[in-house]
Design a protein around this motif. Structure first.
Motif, PDB file in Angstrom:
ATOM      1  N   SER A 117       0.832  -1.209   0.000  1.00 16.57           N
ATOM      2  CA  SER A 117       0.000   0.000   0.000  1.00 16.57           C
ATOM      3  C   SER A 117       0.859   1.249   0.000  1.00 16.57           C
ATOM      4  O   SER A 117       0.579   2.232  -0.710  1.00 16.57           O
ATOM      5  CB  SER A 117      -0.921  -0.019   1.231  1.00 16.57           C
ATOM      6  N   GLU A 118       1.899   1.223   0.844  1.00 14.62           N
ATOM      7  CA  GLU A 118       2.795   2.388   0.872  1.00 14.62           C
ATOM      8  C   GLU A 118       3.460   2.602  -0.513  1.00 14.62           C
ATOM      9  O   GLU A 118       3.597   3.743  -0.987  1.00 14.62           O
ATOM     10  CB  GLU A 118       3.851   2.188   1.948  1.00 14.62           C
ATOM     11  N   LEU A 119       3.859   1.448  -1.105  1.00 17.60           N
ATOM     12  CA  LEU A 119       4.456   1.562  -2.453  1.00 17.60           C
ATOM     13  C   LEU A 119       3.438   2.103  -3.446  1.00 17.60           C
ATOM     14  O   LEU A 119       3.747   2.960  -4.299  1.00 17.60           O
ATOM     15  CB  LEU A 119       4.962   0.200  -2.898  1.00 17.60           C
ATOM     16  N   GLY A 120       2.170   1.620  -3.364  1.00 20.05           N
ATOM     17  CA  GLY A 120       1.137   2.125  -4.281  1.00 20.05           C
ATOM     18  C   GLY A 120       0.874   3.592  -4.072  1.00 20.05           C
ATOM     19  O   GLY A 120       0.656   4.349  -5.031  1.00 20.05           O
ATOM     20  N   ILE A 121       0.915   4.013  -2.766  1.00 16.65           N
ATOM     21  CA  ILE A 121       0.714   5.442  -2.507  1.00 16.65           C
ATOM     22  C   ILE A 121       1.823   6.257  -3.148  1.00 16.65           C
ATOM     23  O   ILE A 121       1.587   7.302  -3.785  1.00 16.65           O
ATOM     24  CB  ILE A 121       0.645   5.678  -0.976  1.00 16.65           C
ATOM     25  N   GLY A 122       3.084   5.725  -2.998  1.00 15.51           N
ATOM     26  CA  GLY A 122       4.203   6.470  -3.630  1.00 15.51           C
ATOM     27  C   GLY A 122       4.068   6.540  -5.140  1.00 15.51           C
ATOM     28  O   GLY A 122       4.306   7.587  -5.765  1.00 15.51           O
ATOM     29  N   LYS A 123       3.680   5.375  -5.700  1.00 18.59           N
ATOM     30  CA  LYS A 123       3.542   5.358  -7.160  1.00 18.59           C
ATOM     31  C   LYS A 123       2.406   6.268  -7.621  1.00 18.59           C
ATOM     32  O   LYS A 123       2.518   6.973  -8.644  1.00 18.59           O
ATOM     33  CB  LYS A 123       3.286   3.931  -7.637  1.00 18.59           C
ATOM     34  N   MET A 124       1.294   6.243  -6.893  1.00 16.95           N
ATOM     35  CA  MET A 124       0.178   7.096  -7.281  1.00 16.95           C
ATOM     36  C   MET A 124       0.537   8.567  -7.136  1.00 16.95           C
ATOM     37  O   MET A 124       0.111   9.412  -7.936  1.00 16.95           O
ATOM     38  CB  MET A 124      -1.056   6.755  -6.436  1.00 16.95           C
ATOM     39  N   LYS A 125       1.331   8.870  -6.073  1.00 15.68           N
ATOM     40  CA  LYS A 125       1.788  10.254  -5.928  1.00 15.68           C
ATOM     41  C   LYS A 125       2.662  10.657  -7.120  1.00 15.68           C
ATOM     42  O   LYS A 125       2.537  11.754  -7.689  1.00 15.68           O
ATOM     43  CB  LYS A 125       2.550  10.399  -4.614  1.00 15.68           C
ATOM     44  N   GLN A 180      -6.745   1.865   6.653  1.00 19.27           N
ATOM     45  CA  GLN A 180      -7.376   0.611   7.062  1.00 19.27           C
ATOM     46  C   GLN A 180      -6.348  -0.420   7.490  1.00 19.27           C
ATOM     47  O   GLN A 180      -6.576  -1.213   8.438  1.00 19.27           O
ATOM     48  CB  GLN A 180      -8.240   0.085   5.905  1.00 19.27           C
ATOM     49  N   MET A 181      -5.222  -0.423   6.734  1.00 20.99           N
ATOM     50  CA  MET A 181      -4.189  -1.381   7.107  1.00 20.99           C
ATOM     51  C   MET A 181      -3.633  -1.058   8.477  1.00 20.99           C
ATOM     52  O   MET A 181      -3.319  -1.953   9.279  1.00 20.99           O
ATOM     53  CB  MET A 181      -3.089  -1.370   6.048  1.00 20.99           C
ATOM     54  N   ASP A 182      -3.497   0.259   8.786  1.00 23.33           N
ATOM     55  CA  ASP A 182      -3.025   0.641  10.143  1.00 23.33           C
ATOM     56  C   ASP A 182      -4.025   0.173  11.216  1.00 23.33           C
ATOM     57  O   ASP A 182      -3.663  -0.357  12.289  1.00 23.33           O
ATOM     58  CB  ASP A 182      -2.850   2.144  10.214  1.00 23.33           C
ATOM     59  N   GLY A 183      -5.338   0.414  10.898  1.00 19.97           N
ATOM     60  CA  GLY A 183      -6.353  -0.055  11.867  1.00 19.97           C
ATOM     61  C   GLY A 183      -6.384  -1.567  11.996  1.00 19.97           C
ATOM     62  O   GLY A 183      -6.654  -2.115  13.075  1.00 19.97           O
ATOM     63  N   PHE A 184      -6.087  -2.262  10.837  1.00 16.28           N
ATOM     64  CA  PHE A 184      -6.047  -3.724  10.864  1.00 16.28           C
ATOM     65  C   PHE A 184      -4.929  -4.234  11.736  1.00 16.28           C
ATOM     66  O   PHE A 184      -5.070  -5.241  12.436  1.00 16.28           O
ATOM     67  CB  PHE A 184      -5.923  -4.250   9.440  1.00 16.28           C
TER      68      PHE A 184
END
Length: 676
Positions: free
Chosen positions: A454-462, A593-597
Motif C-alpha cells: 500500500s505504501e508503495l502504491g501510494i508512492g507510485k500514485m503520488k 485501514q491497514m493501520d487499523g487492521f
C-alpha cells in the motif's frame, strides 16, 4: 560602303537633292530651249520655203499671163479658126501657117524661159508650126490632153518632158484650153514648154542649211532638183494631198514634219499657181547646232550647284554630326550606368533640342525609378530579414513544441507502464486478501506485506499524480506556444501581403521603364535590359512569396490541427489527474485501514471484506487509468508527428526567407551599378 553618320547622310541627301533638282531644272530648260530653238529654225526655214514658193508663183504667173494674152489675141484666133477646113497643101493654108508661126514666135521670144509652144486642135491633132517640137499626130487619147480638156478654163501644169517632145533640154509644160473673147467654148489647146533653168534661177540662190531645195509635183515626183539624176524620180516624202479646192487655202501653203527615219526635218511650201511643193530636207542636227552654248551653260550651272551643295551638305553634316555625337556620348554614358548625365537642351528648340530635352526627361524618370526600385529593394531586404527572423523564431518554437510533445509521449508511455504495474499489484493484493480469508495464521505477515504494497502504491500514485500534473502543465504550455505560433503565422501572412504589393509595384515600375525605354528607341536599349532584369527579379520574388504563402497556409492548418488536438487532450489530462487523485485517496484509505487492521486484529474479517471491495475498486480504477494512459500516449504520439511536420515547414520557411534575402541582395547589387 554604308554611311553610318546621320549628319553625313543628311549632308549627302542635301547634295543629291540640290544636284538632282538643278540637273532636272537645267535639262528641262535645255530641252525646252532646244525644242524652241529647233522650232524657230524650222519656222525660219518654212518662211524661206514660203518666200521661195512666192517667187516661183510670180514666175508661174508670168507664164499664165502669156496664155491670157493668147486668149485675147484676136489675130491668133482668126488665124486658127481660118485654118479649119482648109487643106494643108494649099497656099492659103501655108500663109495662115506662116502667120501662126509669127504669133507663136512672138510669144516664145517674149520670155526666154519658153522653149517651145505647141498648138493643138480640140480633137487633139497637132497644128504644125516652126516653133513646135511635138510629133505631128492626134493626142486625144493621151492623159495630159484629157486633163487639159477637163480643166477647161484653168491652166494645167505638166511635170517633165512629154514623151514625143523633141526638145532635148529638161522642161515642164503649161497647158490650157484657149477660149475666144466672149465665148465659152475653146477653139484650141496650147502647150508652152518651159525650161527648168527658169526654176533653177529662182531656187539656186536659196539656202536652207545643208539641205537641197527641190520642187515636187502633185504626183509626188521631183520636178526640179539640183541633182539632175533625181528629176522625175519619186520624192519619197509623205506630202499632203492637194485638191482643186484646197489649192486656194492659204493656211495649208506651208508646213514641216520629221522624216520617217527621224534624221531629217522636211519643210515645204505649196504653190498657189501650180499646186507644186517647194521642199527642203535639212539634217536634224543642224536644227540644234546653236544649242551647244545652252548645253555648256547648263553644265556650268550644274557644276556650280554641285559645289554649292557640297559646301552646304558639309556644313549641315558637321553641325548635325557634332550635336548628335554629343547626344550619342551622353546616351552611352547613361547606358553604362551614369544617370547624372544631362543634355541641358530646351524643349522649344529644333528636333535635336527636343530630343535632348526628352533624353533629360527620360534620365530624370529613370533616376527616380531607380531610386524607387532601390527603396523597394531595401524594403524587400528588410522584410526578408524580418521574415527570416520570424521564421527562425517559429522554427525554434516548433522545436520546443516537438521536444515537449516528445516528453508528453514519454510521460504517457511511463504512465501506461505504471498503470499496468498498478493492475498487477492490485491483482496481487486481491490474491493476498483471498489468502487472508483462507488462512488467518498468515494474516499478520501478509498484513505487513500488504502495508508495504500500500505504501508503495501510494508512492507510485503520488508519482503518477505528479507526472499527470506535469503533463497537464506541458499541454497548457504547448497550447500557449501554439497560440504564439498562430500569431507568428498571421504576422508572416501580413508580411507576405506587403511583399506581394511591393512585388506588384516593382513589376509595374519595370513595365513603365520598359515602355519609356521603347519610346527612347535605340538610346533606351540598355535601360530596357535593366528593366527586364528588374521585372524578372520581381517575378521571382512573386513566385517565392507565393511559395512562402502556401507554406504559411500549411503551417496555419497544422497549428489549427495542433490546437484542436491539444484542446481535446486537455480534458483527457484533467480526467486522468482526477482519477489519479481518486486512486491516491483510495491508497490513503487502504493505508489507514491497514493501520487499523494492525491495531485491531479483531476486525480482520471486516477489514478483509473492506480490503476486497477496495481492491475491486482499485482494480477497476487501474484499468481506467491504463486506458486513459494509452489514449494519452496515442494523442501525444499524434501531437509529436504534427510537431515534426511543423518543424519541417518551419525549416522550409527559413530556407525561403534566406532565398528572398539573397534575391534582395542581388537586386541591390544590380541597382548599385547605376549612379544617380
Amino acid at each position: 560602303m554604308r554611311i553610318k553618320s546621320i549628319g553625313m547622310q543628311l549632308g549627302l541627301l542635301i547634295v543629291v537633292s540640290i544636284v538632282l533638282f538643278v540637273s532636272a531644272t537645267g535639262f528641262l530648260s535645255w530641252s525646252i530651249s532646244k525644242k524652241a530653238l529647233a522650232n524657230n529654225v524650222s519656222d525660219a526655214y518654212e518662211e524661206t520655203a514660203s518666200q521661195t514658193s512666192g517667187k516661183l508663183d510670180f514666175l508661174y504667173g508670168s507664164f499664165e499671163k502669156i496664155v491670157l494674152q493668147m486668149m485675147v489675141d484676136s489675130e491668133l484666133r482668126t488665124t486658127l479658126t481660118s485654118m479649119e477646113g482648109i487643106p494643108a497643101d494649099t497656099g492659103e493654108y501655108a500663109e495662115l501657117a506662116r502667120k501662126l508661126d509669127e504669133r507663136m514666135q512672138f510669144y516664145q521670144f517674149s520670155n526666154s524661159a519658153i522653149a517651145s509652144i505647141e498648138v493643138l486642135r480640140m480633137d487633139g491633132q497637132v497644128i504644125p508650126t516652126t516653133s513646135g517640137l511635138l510629133a505631128n499626130r492626134s493626142y486625144a487619147k493621151d492623159e495630159w490632153f484629157k486633163n487639159a480638156l477637163a480643166n477647161d478654163g484653168r491652166s494645167v501644169w505638166i511635170e517633165g518632158n512629154l514623151e514625143e517632145n523633141r526638145n532635148t533640154n529638161r522642161t515642164f509644160t503649161l497647158s490650157r484650153v484657149i477660149h475666144g473673147e466672149g465665148s465659152k467654148e475653146g477653139y484650141c489647146v496650147v502647150l508652152i514648154d518651159l525650161s527648168l533653168s527658169a526654176l533653177a534661177e529662182q531656187v539656186s540662190t536659196v539656202t536652207m542649211g545643208s539641205g537641197d531645195v527641190e520642187i515636187v509635183g502633185a504626183s509626188g515626183h521631183i520636178v526640179y532638183s539640183p541633182d539632175e539624176n533625181r528629176i522625175g524620180e519619186p520624192s519619197g516624202l509623205s506630202l499632203p494631198a492637194i485638191t482643186a479646192e484646197e489649192n486656194q487655202d492659204a493656211s495649208k501653203d506651208a508646213g514641216s514634219f520629221r522624216s520617217e527615219d527621224g534624221g531629217r526635218q522636211v519643210v515645204f511650201a505649196r504653190s498657189a499657181q501650180t499646186g507644186w511643193y517647194t521642199v527642203a530636207s535639212i539634217p536634224v542636227g543642224e536644227l540644234y547646232k546653236d544649242a551647244k552654248a545652252i548645253t555648256r551653260a547648263t553644265l556650268t550651272i550644274i557644276g556650280a550647284a554641285l559645289l554649292f551643295a557640297v559646301i552646304v551638305g558639309m556644313a549641315v553634316a558637321r553641325t548635325l554630326g557634332r550635336r548628335l555625337g554629343r547626344l550619342r556620348d551622353l546616351m552611352r554614358l547613361g547606358a553604362q550606368g551614369d544617370l547624372r548625365v544631362r543634355a541641358d537642351a530646351k524643349r522649344g528648340g529644333d528636333e535635336i533640342s527636343q530630343l535632348g530635352a526628352s533624353f533629360d526627361e527620360m534620365m530624370e524618370n529613370v533616376s527616380r525609378l531607380i531610386g524607387q526600385v532601390s527603396l523597394s529593394a531595401n524594403s524587400v531586404l528588410a522584410t526578408a530579414s524580418d521574415l527570416s527572423e520570424a521564421s527562425s523564431r517559429t522554427d525554434l518554437a516548433a522545436r520546443e513544441i516537438a521536444a515537449a510533445t516528445s516528453d508528453i509521449a514519454r510521460g504517457g508511455e511511463g504512465l501506461a507502464n505504471e498503470a499496468e504495474r498498478g493492475i498487477r499489484l492490485t491483482s496481487h493484493s486481491s490474491e493476498q486478501a483471498a489468502a487472508l480469508v483462507g488462512s488467518s495464521r498468515e494474516m499478520e505477515a501478509r498484513m505487513r506485506r500488504v502495508q508495504e504494497s500500500s505504501e508503495l502504491g501510494i508512492g507510485k500514485m503520488k508519482l503518477l499524480g505528479d507526472k499527470t500534473g506535469e503533463a497537464k502543465r506541458l499541454v497548457e504550455a504547448m497550447n500557449d506556444r501554439v497560440g504564439r505560433l498562430q500569431d507568428c503565422a498571421r504576422s508572416i501572412r501580413r508580411v507576405l501581403d506587403i511583399l506581394t504589393g511591393l512585388s506588384k509595384q516593382t513589376n509595374i515600375l519595370s513595365l513603365n521603364a520598359t515602355i519609356e525605354a521603347s519610346r527612347a528607341g535605340a538610346a533606351g536599349k540598355g535601360f530596357m535590359v535593366v528593366a527586364g532584369e528588374i521585372r524578372l527579379l520581381a517575378e521571382q520574388s512573386n513566385r517565392s512569396i507565393g511559395t512562402v504563402a502556401e507554406l504559411t497556409r500549411t503551417i496555419e492548418a497544422g497549428v489549427d490541427e495542433a490546437v484542436r488536438t491539444i484542446a481535446e487532450a486537455g480534458p483527457i489530462f484533467a480526467g486522468q489527474l482526477a482519477e489519479v487523485e481518486e486512486a491516491d485517496a483510495l491508497f490513503g484509505e487502504v493505508g489507514g485501514q491497514m493501520d487499523g487492521f494492525v491495531q485491531t486484529l479483531g476486525v480482520v474479517s471486516e477489514a478483509i471484506r473492506t480490503l476486497e471491495a477496495s481492491q475491486q475498486s482499485l482494480s477497476q480504477a487501474m484499468v481506467d487509468v491504463s486506458s486513459v494512459s494509452e489514449e494519452s500516449l496515442a494523442a501525444a504520439q499524434q501531437v509529436d508527428a504534427r510537431s515534426q511536420d511543423q518543424l519541417d515547414v518551419c525549416a522550409d520557411l527559413v530556407g525561403l526567407s534566406a532565398k528572398l534575402r539573397d534575391l534582395s541582395v542581388e537586386l541591390q547589387d544590380s541597382l548599385a551599378r547605376f549612379t544617380t
